[in-house]
Design a protein around this motif. Structure first.
Motif, PDB file in Angstrom:
ATOM      1  N   VAL A  63       0.861  -1.186   0.000  1.00 54.39           N
ATOM      2  CA  VAL A  63       0.000   0.000   0.000  1.00 54.39           C
ATOM      3  C   VAL A  63       0.892   1.229   0.000  1.00 54.39           C
ATOM      4  CG1 VAL A  63      -1.807   1.248   1.229  1.00 54.39           C
ATOM      5  CG2 VAL A  63      -1.783  -1.241   1.255  1.00 54.39           C
ATOM      6  N   ILE A  64       0.696   2.106  -0.998  1.00 54.39           N
ATOM      7  CA  ILE A  64       1.471   3.348  -1.085  1.00 54.39           C
ATOM      8  C   ILE A  64       0.546   4.535  -0.831  1.00 54.39           C
ATOM      9  CG2 ILE A  64       3.205   2.380  -2.632  1.00 54.39           C
ATOM     10  CD1 ILE A  64       1.781   3.819  -4.938  1.00 54.39           C
ATOM     11  N   ASN A  65       1.137   5.686  -0.582  1.00 51.40           N
ATOM     12  CA  ASN A  65       0.432   6.951  -0.338  1.00 51.40           C
ATOM     13  C   ASN A  65      -0.554   6.846   0.828  1.00 51.40           C
ATOM     14  OD1 ASN A  65       1.724   8.354  -2.433  1.00 51.40           O
ATOM     15  ND2 ASN A  65       0.280   7.532  -3.925  1.00 51.40           N
ATOM     16  N   ALA A  66      -0.140   6.194   1.906  1.00 51.39           N
ATOM     17  CA  ALA A  66      -0.999   6.082   3.087  1.00 51.39           C
ATOM     18  C   ALA A  66      -1.172   7.427   3.777  1.00 51.39           C
ATOM     19  CB  ALA A  66      -0.418   5.061   4.061  1.00 51.39           C
ATOM     20  N   ARG A  67      -0.308   8.368   3.511  1.00 48.84           N
ATOM     21  CA  ARG A  67      -0.418   9.698   4.111  1.00 48.84           C
ATOM     22  C   ARG A  67      -1.595  10.474   3.524  1.00 48.84           C
ATOM     23  NH1 ARG A  67       4.740  11.448   3.670  1.00 48.84           N
ATOM     24  NH2 ARG A  67       5.155  10.994   5.859  1.00 48.84           N
ATOM     25  N   ASP A  68      -2.028  10.127   2.306  1.00 51.19           N
ATOM     26  CA  ASP A  68      -3.051  10.890   1.596  1.00 51.19           C
ATOM     27  C   ASP A  68      -4.426  10.237   1.654  1.00 51.19           C
ATOM     28  OD1 ASP A  68      -1.051  12.673   0.862  1.00 51.19           O
ATOM     29  OD2 ASP A  68      -0.554  11.506  -0.912  1.00 51.19           O
ATOM     30  N   ILE A  69      -4.747   9.505   2.711  1.00 49.54           N
ATOM     31  CA  ILE A  69      -6.060   8.875   2.818  1.00 49.54           C
ATOM     32  C   ILE A  69      -7.121   9.930   3.067  1.00 49.54           C
ATOM     33  CG2 ILE A  69      -5.184   6.652   3.613  1.00 49.54           C
ATOM     34  CD1 ILE A  69      -5.938   7.524   6.456  1.00 49.54           C
ATOM     35  N   ALA A  70      -8.378   9.563   2.852  1.00 52.45           N
ATOM     36  CA  ALA A  70      -9.485  10.507   3.031  1.00 52.45           C
ATOM     37  C   ALA A  70     -10.565   9.845   3.882  1.00 52.45           C
ATOM     38  CB  ALA A  70     -10.061  10.908   1.680  1.00 52.45           C
ATOM     39  N   LEU A  71     -10.798  10.396   5.056  1.00 49.55           N
ATOM     40  CA  LEU A  71     -11.904   9.942   5.893  1.00 49.55           C
ATOM     41  C   LEU A  71     -13.125  10.806   5.597  1.00 49.55           C
ATOM     42  CD1 LEU A  71     -10.185   9.287   9.328  1.00 49.55           C
ATOM     43  CD2 LEU A  71     -11.196   7.610   7.809  1.00 49.55           C
ATOM     44  N   PRO A  72     -14.315  10.226   5.541  1.00 49.43           N
ATOM     45  CA  PRO A  72     -15.500  11.009   5.176  1.00 49.43           C
ATOM     46  C   PRO A  72     -15.976  11.894   6.314  1.00 49.43           C
ATOM     47  CG  PRO A  72     -16.112   8.747   5.645  1.00 49.43           C
ATOM     48  CD  PRO A  72     -14.617   8.808   5.699  1.00 49.43           C
ATOM     49  N   GLY A  73     -16.566  13.012   5.934  1.00 52.28           N
ATOM     50  CA  GLY A  73     -17.188  13.912   6.900  1.00 52.28           C
ATOM     51  C   GLY A  73     -16.223  14.430   7.948  1.00 52.28           C
ATOM     52  N   ASN A  74     -16.658  14.405   9.195  1.00 48.47           N
ATOM     53  CA  ASN A  74     -15.832  14.913  10.286  1.00 48.47           C
ATOM     54  C   ASN A  74     -15.208  13.757  11.084  1.00 48.47           C
ATOM     55  OD1 ASN A  74     -18.155  13.985  11.418  1.00 48.47           O
ATOM     56  ND2 ASN A  74     -18.539  15.779  12.686  1.00 48.47           N
ATOM     57  N   GLU A  75     -14.903  12.648  10.409  1.00 50.55           N
ATOM     58  CA  GLU A  75     -14.340  11.497  11.119  1.00 50.55           C
ATOM     59  C   GLU A  75     -12.925  11.752  11.598  1.00 50.55           C
ATOM     60  OE1 GLU A  75     -14.746   7.478  10.249  1.00 50.55           O
ATOM     61  OE2 GLU A  75     -16.634   7.704   9.176  1.00 50.55           O
ATOM     62  N   TRP A  76     -12.229  12.731  11.046  1.00 53.55           N
ATOM     63  CA  TRP A  76     -10.889  13.047  11.556  1.00 53.55           C
ATOM     64  C   TRP A  76     -10.975  13.503  13.011  1.00 53.55           C
ATOM     65  CZ3 TRP A  76      -6.782  11.254   9.371  1.00 53.55           C
ATOM     66  CH2 TRP A  76      -6.700  11.107   7.996  1.00 53.55           C
ATOM     67  N   GLU A  77     -12.062  14.216  13.363  1.00 57.52           N
ATOM     68  CA  GLU A  77     -12.224  14.703  14.725  1.00 57.52           C
ATOM     69  C   GLU A  77     -13.038  13.750  15.596  1.00 57.52           C
ATOM     70  OE1 GLU A  77     -13.357  16.808  12.114  1.00 57.52           O
ATOM     71  OE2 GLU A  77     -11.440  17.828  11.924  1.00 57.52           O
ATOM     72  N   LYS A  78     -13.866  12.890  15.009  1.00 60.56           N
ATOM     73  CA  LYS A  78     -14.782  12.054  15.778  1.00 60.56           C
ATOM     74  C   LYS A  78     -14.264  10.631  16.012  1.00 60.56           C
ATOM     75  CE  LYS A  78     -18.112  15.041  16.122  1.00 60.56           C
ATOM     76  NZ  LYS A  78     -18.449  15.624  17.392  1.00 60.56           N
ATOM     77  N   ARG A  79     -13.524  10.056  15.071  1.00 57.32           N
ATOM     78  CA  ARG A  79     -13.078   8.663  15.206  1.00 57.32           C
ATOM     79  C   ARG A  79     -11.968   8.577  16.243  1.00 57.32           C
ATOM     80  NH1 ARG A  79     -13.616   3.855  12.941  1.00 57.32           N
ATOM     81  NH2 ARG A  79     -15.086   4.617  11.426  1.00 57.32           N
ATOM     82  N   VAL A  80     -12.111   7.615  17.155  1.00 54.87           N
ATOM     83  CA  VAL A  80     -11.174   7.449  18.262  1.00 54.87           C
ATOM     84  C   VAL A  80     -10.591   6.039  18.208  1.00 54.87           C
ATOM     85  CG1 VAL A  80     -10.931   7.451  20.766  1.00 54.87           C
ATOM     86  CG2 VAL A  80     -12.461   9.076  19.675  1.00 54.87           C
ATOM     87  N   TYR A  81      -9.290   5.939  18.409  1.00 55.76           N
ATOM     88  CA  TYR A  81      -8.602   4.647  18.435  1.00 55.76           C
ATOM     89  C   TYR A  81      -8.149   4.363  19.856  1.00 55.76           C
ATOM     90  CZ  TYR A  81      -8.660   4.725  13.393  1.00 55.76           C
ATOM     91  OH  TYR A  81      -9.067   4.747  12.091  1.00 55.76           O
ATOM     92  N   PHE A  82      -8.402   3.127  20.301  1.00 55.17           N
ATOM     93  CA  PHE A  82      -8.126   2.719  21.672  1.00 55.17           C
ATOM     94  C   PHE A  82      -6.859   1.877  21.717  1.00 55.17           C
ATOM     95  CE2 PHE A  82      -8.586  -0.502  25.025  1.00 55.17           C
ATOM     96  CZ  PHE A  82      -8.693   0.318  26.130  1.00 55.17           C
ATOM     97  N   HIS A  83      -6.059   2.084  22.752  1.00 53.77           N
ATOM     98  CA  HIS A  83      -4.862   1.274  22.981  1.00 53.77           C
ATOM     99  C   HIS A  83      -4.693   1.077  24.477  1.00 53.77           C
ATOM    100  CE1 HIS A  83      -0.878  -0.411  22.479  1.00 53.77           C
ATOM    101  NE2 HIS A  83      -0.436   0.432  23.400  1.00 53.77           N
ATOM    102  N   HIS A  84      -4.283  -0.121  24.868  1.00 53.96           N
ATOM    103  CA  HIS A  84      -4.042  -0.404  26.281  1.00 53.96           C
ATOM    104  C   HIS A  84      -2.686  -1.072  26.424  1.00 53.96           C
ATOM    105  CE1 HIS A  84      -4.605  -1.642  30.418  1.00 53.96           C
ATOM    106  NE2 HIS A  84      -5.738  -0.959  30.447  1.00 53.96           N
ATOM    107  N   THR A  85      -1.896  -0.595  27.384  1.00 53.64           N
ATOM    108  CA  THR A  85      -0.551  -1.127  27.577  1.00 53.64           C
ATOM    109  C   THR A  85      -0.545  -2.462  28.306  1.00 53.64           C
ATOM    110  OG1 THR A  85      -0.293   0.041  29.668  1.00 53.64           O
ATOM    111  CG2 THR A  85       0.426   1.184  27.665  1.00 53.64           C
ATOM    112  N   GLY A  86      -1.629  -2.788  28.997  1.00 54.27           N
ATOM    113  CA  GLY A  86      -1.686  -3.997  29.782  1.00 54.27           C
ATOM    114  C   GLY A  86      -1.494  -3.743  31.264  1.00 54.27           C
ATOM    115  N   TYR A  87      -1.057  -2.561  31.603  1.00 52.40           N
ATOM    116  CA  TYR A  87      -0.879  -2.183  33.003  1.00 52.40           C
ATOM    117  C   TYR A  87      -2.110  -1.422  33.490  1.00 52.40           C
ATOM    118  CZ  TYR A  87       4.019  -3.450  32.588  1.00 52.40           C
ATOM    119  OH  TYR A  87       5.171  -4.148  32.404  1.00 52.40           O
TER     120      TYR A  87
END
Length: 178
Positions: free
Chosen positions: A58-82
């Motif tokens: 996959v090339i040009n991953a920097r130029d992706i396009a999320l629809p609408g206001n998903e740049w501000e609304k979509r949240v990604y979760f991560h947990h360290t285990g601690y």
């Protein structure tokens, strides 16, 4: 076995390398298409318990396009285990830190939740721009079509193409911007 059958068998069981341009593509929809090639569901020999998938670059991953206001609304979760190690990161912050991470997480979530998922993710090669190392580029044999066409910027049109473009309104000559 004839030579034709040997070539046919090789192309069926061999691993192909596909190139996918993610420029102006929705990563969530692109992940669904990439999943089919990583799992091998496009092959006639597909079985859910066997790893017969192909490599996807996959090339040009920097130029992706999320629809609408998903740049501000979509949240990604991560947990360290601690204890207390939970973090929530907005899409634009994650994209700023690592431009390939949104596509990586989208493909990872699309794949089946079994022991083959890590091996299939190793066959996904992500690049933020179109600069690919020669060792990977020499393996690429085919290109996947984009889900939506990439729009052309207005400053990339020639003057002739701009003048030939159909007009919605017929403006008076003094209002025409050149």
């Amino acid at each position: 076995m004839s030579a034709y059958k040997r070539v046919q068998q090789w192309s069926t069981f061999g691993r192909m390398w596909y190139l996918y341009d993610a420029k102006w593509q929705n990563p969530l929809h692109s992940a669904n298409k990439i999943k089919h090639y990583l799992t091998g569901t496009h092959k006639p020999i597909y079985h859910p318990l066997s790893d017969c998938g192909d490599h996807v670059v996959v090339i040009n991953a920097r130029d992706i396009a999320l629809p609408g206001n998903e740049w501000e609304k979509r949240v990604y979760f991560h947990h360290t285990g601690y204890p207390g190690g939970a973090t929530w990161t907005l899409a634009w912050e994650l994209h700023q830190k690592d431009p390939t991470m949104i596509i990586r997480k989208a493909v990872y979530n699309q794949l089946d939740k079994n022991l083959l998922r890590r091996g299939r993710m190793e066959k996904l090669h992500l690049f933020a721009d179109d600069q690919i190392p020669e060792s990977i580029l020499q393996n690429v044999s085919s290109q996947l079509t984009q889900l939506r066409p990439t729009p052309t910027r207005l400053d990339h049109y020639t003057e002739e193409e701009r003048l030939q473009f159909p007009k919605v309104f017929d403006w008076p000559k003094e209002h025409v911007i050149r």
